[in-house]
Design an enzyme around this catalytic site. Structure first.
Site, PDB file in Angstrom:
ATOM      1  N   SER A 138       0.839  -1.203   0.000  1.00  0.00           N
ATOM      2  CA  SER A 138       0.000   0.000   0.000  1.00  0.00           C
ATOM      3  C   SER A 138       0.875   1.255   0.000  1.00  0.00           C
ATOM      4  O   SER A 138       0.410   2.331  -0.335  1.00  0.00           O
ATOM      5  CB  SER A 138      -0.892   0.004   1.246  1.00  0.00           C
ATOM      6  OG  SER A 138      -0.088   0.034   2.407  1.00  0.00           O
ATOM      7  N   TYR A 175      -4.381   0.994   3.719  1.00  0.00           N
ATOM      8  CA  TYR A 175      -5.305  -0.099   3.420  1.00  0.00           C
ATOM      9  C   TYR A 175      -6.056  -0.549   4.681  1.00  0.00           C
ATOM     10  O   TYR A 175      -7.176  -1.022   4.601  1.00  0.00           O
ATOM     11  CB  TYR A 175      -4.545  -1.304   2.868  1.00  0.00           C
ATOM     12  CG  TYR A 175      -4.218  -1.252   1.393  1.00  0.00           C
ATOM     13  CD1 TYR A 175      -4.359  -0.089   0.646  1.00  0.00           C
ATOM     14  CD2 TYR A 175      -3.758  -2.393   0.741  1.00  0.00           C
ATOM     15  CE1 TYR A 175      -4.048  -0.068  -0.706  1.00  0.00           C
ATOM     16  CE2 TYR A 175      -3.453  -2.385  -0.611  1.00  0.00           C
ATOM     17  CZ  TYR A 175      -3.603  -1.221  -1.331  1.00  0.00           C
ATOM     18  OH  TYR A 175      -3.296  -1.220  -2.672  1.00  0.00           O
ATOM     19  N   CYS A 199       2.641  -6.819   1.884  1.00  0.00           N
ATOM     20  CA  CYS A 199       1.614  -6.174   2.700  1.00  0.00           C
ATOM     21  C   CYS A 199       0.763  -7.261   3.331  1.00  0.00           C
ATOM     22  O   CYS A 199       0.116  -8.048   2.625  1.00  0.00           O
ATOM     23  CB  CYS A 199       0.764  -5.291   1.788  1.00  0.00           C
ATOM     24  SG  CYS A 199      -0.597  -4.469   2.607  1.00  0.00           S
ATOM     25  N   GLU A 205       3.977   6.989   6.704  1.00  0.00           N
ATOM     26  CA  GLU A 205       3.724   7.630   5.402  1.00  0.00           C
ATOM     27  C   GLU A 205       4.040   9.128   5.456  1.00  0.00           C
ATOM     28  O   GLU A 205       4.425   9.712   4.463  1.00  0.00           O
ATOM     29  CB  GLU A 205       2.276   7.401   4.951  1.00  0.00           C
ATOM     30  CG  GLU A 205       2.004   5.968   4.496  1.00  0.00           C
ATOM     31  CD  GLU A 205       2.751   5.563   3.212  1.00  0.00           C
ATOM     32  OE1 GLU A 205       2.985   6.426   2.364  1.00  0.00           O
ATOM     33  OE2 GLU A 205       3.103   4.367   3.083  1.00  0.00           O
ATOM     34  N   HIS A 207       4.887  -1.605   7.517  1.00  0.00           N
ATOM     35  CA  HIS A 207       5.202  -0.216   7.880  1.00  0.00           C
ATOM     36  C   HIS A 207       5.835  -0.110   9.266  1.00  0.00           C
ATOM     37  O   HIS A 207       6.471   0.888   9.586  1.00  0.00           O
ATOM     38  CB  HIS A 207       3.922   0.631   7.867  1.00  0.00           C
ATOM     39  CG  HIS A 207       3.486   1.079   6.504  1.00  0.00           C
ATOM     40  ND1 HIS A 207       2.939   0.222   5.586  1.00  0.00           N
ATOM     41  CD2 HIS A 207       3.536   2.297   5.902  1.00  0.00           C
ATOM     42  CE1 HIS A 207       2.639   0.905   4.474  1.00  0.00           C
ATOM     43  NE2 HIS A 207       3.003   2.161   4.644  1.00  0.00           N
TER      44      HIS A 207
HETATM   45  N1  DGL Z   1       2.000  -2.297   5.047  1.00  0.00           N
HETATM   46  C1  DGL Z   1       0.739  -2.894   5.127  1.00  0.00           C
HETATM   47  C2  DGL Z   1       0.767  -4.213   5.898  1.00  0.00           C
HETATM   48  O1  DGL Z   1       1.785  -4.888   5.956  1.00  0.00           O
HETATM   49  C3  DGL Z   1      -0.496  -2.095   5.432  1.00  0.00           C
HETATM   50  C4  DGL Z   1      -0.471  -0.682   5.849  1.00  0.00           C
HETATM   51  C5  DGL Z   1      -1.768   0.041   5.503  1.00  0.00           C
HETATM   52  O2  DGL Z   1      -1.849   0.455   4.351  1.00  0.00           O
HETATM   53  O3  DGL Z   1      -2.658   0.169   6.364  1.00  0.00           O
HETATM   54  O4  DGL Z   1      -0.235  -4.640   6.409  1.00  0.00           O
END
Ligand code: DGL
Length: 278
Positions: A8, A39, A70, A148, A182
């Site tokens: 994402s 996401y 992700c 972000e 993230h």
């Molecule tokens: N980096 C993503 C994960 O590993 C999701 C972060 C998001 O867009 O909320 O779940």
């Protein structure tokens, strides 16, 4: 060989780093869906449609394999994408099993997005492997937003951790599973926040190894590479090489120019340092 890494947003750079270290002859396409991040705050239907668009883009750009870097997109869209696209698709899930496999009677705290925490996929994984009921879960969506925004300063991160995890009893906890890519950007603040006996687990190295298997390489061919924090020359070489081998896209739009190169460099350098924090 061309490999696509899709997330994402910037969390996927963890997988780009891990995969590039293991596949020195591969070329990469990085797709960060910055138009739709986070996401974790979208509906399952929205995530499936974003992921579909991203995969189609990767296929159109002749990717030979795609890593869904992700946990949230894997949880909501992984099965759908595997049925729809005829190429190796490697997903991610929180490394709760790896933590449980340590065989210690310590609690395992999985932190992830709300969608991953509530999703059937993680619940199934816990149901299957957590016979001793050791796993706890918490959603930490604020960390996605801070990442972000590029806000990595200890102050706001530590206050957020206090707010969301301040009431969690860490006295019996042995493992923190980073169930969202993230979150790796914050390993320094997390380390400062957690008791020293709590160990980190994430799915980055395991997913990169799975990628190797899927593209016909022996995952043991390249051992986990240690990048010493003080070796800035080695870090610069790695960065230069990754930036040279990767084409970056933000929701389908090509990222180029000095401003992006500088941002990419800052983010990847940070991840190289975070990777060494145990
Ligand atoms: N980096 C993503 C994960 O590993 C999701 C972060 C998001 O867009 O909320 O779940």
């Amino acid at each position: 060989m061309k490999i696509a890494i899709y997330d994402s947003g910037i969390g996927g750079l963890n997988l780009l780093l891990e995969a590039a270290l293991r596949l020195p002859d591969a070329e990469f396409l990085f797709y960060g869906d910055t138009e739709h991040v986070p996401y974790g705050e979208k509906t399952p239907e929205e995530i499936v449609s974003y992921a579909d668009e991203a995969l189609q883009f990767c296929v159109n750009h002749r990717a030979e394999a795609v890593v869904i870097a992700c946990n949230t997109a894997t949880s909501m869209a992984g099965e759908y994408l595997r049925k729809r696209y005829d190429l190796p698709i490697i997903g991610m899930e929180p490394a709760a099993k790896a933590a449980l496999d340590c065989g210690e009677d310590k609690r395992v705290l999985v932190i992830a997005t709300q969608i991953t925490v509530e999703g059937e996929k993680l619940q199934r994984l816990i149901g299957r492997f957590d016979a001793r009921h050791l796993v706890d879960t918490r959603a930490l969506p604020g960390l996605v937003r801070l990442a972000e925004q590029g806000d990595f300063a200890d102050g706001p991160v530590l206050s957020y951790l206090e707010e969301t995890l301040g009431d969690y009893d860490f006295s019996n906890c042995g493992f923190l599973v980073l169930g969202c890519t993230h979150f790796n950007y914050f390993k320094d603040s997390l380390r400062a926040f957690l008791p020293e006996y709590v160990r980190f687990f994430d799915g980055n190295a395991g997913t990169a190894k799975q990628l190797m298997r899927k593209v016909g390489r022996d995952p043991e061919e390249q051992a986990d590479r240690h990048i010493p924090v003080e070796d800035t020359v080695m870090q610069q070489e790695i960065l230069k090489d990754i930036l040279h081998r990767t084409t970056f896209y933000a929701s389908g739009e090509l990222l180029c120019g000095e401003a992006w190169e500088e941002r990419g460099r800052i983010l990847l350098s940070r991840l190289i340092r975070m990777r060494e924090i145990r």
